[in-house]
Design a protein around this motif. Structure first.
Motif, PDB file in Angstrom:
ATOM      1  N   LEU A 191      15.243 -60.864 -45.254  1.00 40.86           N
ATOM      2  CA  LEU A 191      15.788 -60.282 -46.542  1.00 40.86           C
ATOM      3  C   LEU A 191      17.133 -60.246 -46.855  1.00 40.86           C
ATOM      4  N   LYS A 192      17.672 -60.411 -47.991  1.00 41.22           N
ATOM      5  CA  LYS A 192      19.077 -60.550 -48.125  1.00 41.22           C
ATOM      6  C   LYS A 192      19.266 -59.445 -49.266  1.00 41.22           C
ATOM      7  N   THR A 193      18.522 -58.930 -49.977  1.00 38.84           N
ATOM      8  CA  THR A 193      18.699 -57.943 -51.047  1.00 38.84           C
ATOM      9  C   THR A 193      17.824 -56.924 -50.785  1.00 38.84           C
ATOM     10  N   LEU A 194      18.439 -55.488 -50.740  1.00 42.59           N
ATOM     11  CA  LEU A 194      17.365 -54.249 -50.741  1.00 42.59           C
ATOM     12  C   LEU A 194      17.431 -53.741 -51.940  1.00 42.59           C
ATOM     13  N   LEU A 195      16.423 -53.195 -52.764  1.00 42.61           N
ATOM     14  CA  LEU A 195      16.474 -52.307 -53.861  1.00 42.61           C
ATOM     15  C   LEU A 195      15.920 -51.028 -53.436  1.00 42.61           C
ATOM     16  N   GLY A 196      16.404 -49.978 -54.209  1.00 39.08           N
ATOM     17  CA  GLY A 196      15.758 -48.593 -54.195  1.00 39.08           C
ATOM     18  C   GLY A 196      15.626 -48.435 -55.787  1.00 39.08           C
ATOM     19  N   PHE A 197      14.346 -47.614 -56.101  1.00 36.61           N
ATOM     20  CA  PHE A 197      14.316 -47.203 -57.698  1.00 36.61           C
ATOM     21  C   PHE A 197      14.068 -45.737 -57.446  1.00 36.61           C
TER      22      PHE A 197
END
Length: 163
Positions: A113-119
């Motif tokens: 994983l290179k990008t982590l997102l939070g909603f």
């Protein structure tokens, strides 16, 4: 405190912690409790090698959990995942979420994983502060996309590049 991969026998506690968040209307868009049975497929889709679910134990008690969820379900997004964190009410504001998210940031490259997102709901200031304190930036704003107890709520998308 110990963070480890979740195992199937952890699922009832994971669901219990998740369900405890529903009435607060801060961390989930679910409006009614979910069942363990309804989460079995979700649990099975989380492989420790690529999209783990972790639990944090405090004195052999699960205090919180974190999951990595594939983003958007298309192959081009294979290096991006949404991170979800839920902490048992008794353990909130004790650093459980911070430790889980810190480990997610450090461990994410090893699972591709290179990008982590939070909603995160815009009114959920504790979660926004946590994510932003660890380097997440606000990448998106979706106004009034959720209705919780008759109140329209905004959703923020926060992101972290780990390269």
């Amino acid at each position: 405190m110990t963070i480890r991969d979740a195992i199937p026998t952890d699922l009832p506690v994971i669901v219990e912690i998740y369900n405890a968040a529903i009435p607060q209307r801060m961390a989930t868009a679910d409006l009614e409790p979910v069942s363990v049975e309804s989460r079995c497929s979700w649990f099975e889709q989380h492989l420790p090698s690529s999209r783990p679910i972790w639990v944090m134990e405090v004195n052999q008690v699960i205090a919180g959990w974190l999951s990595f969820q594939s983003f958007y379900g298309r192959p081009a997004y294979h290096a991006t995942a949404e991170v979800s964190i839920y902490v048992a009410p008794k353990y909130q504001r004790r650093g459980v979420g911070r430790q889980l998210l810190t480990q997610a940031i450090h461990h994410s490259p090893s699972i591709g994983l290179k990008t982590l997102l939070g909603f995160i709901f815009a009114h959920n200031q504790p979660s926004l502060q946590l994510f932003e304190s660890l380097g997440f930036q606000r990448w998106g704003f979706l106004p009034q996309v959720a209705e919780l107890n008759g109140v329209e709520r905004d959703l923020l998308i926060v992101g972290y590049r780990n390269i």
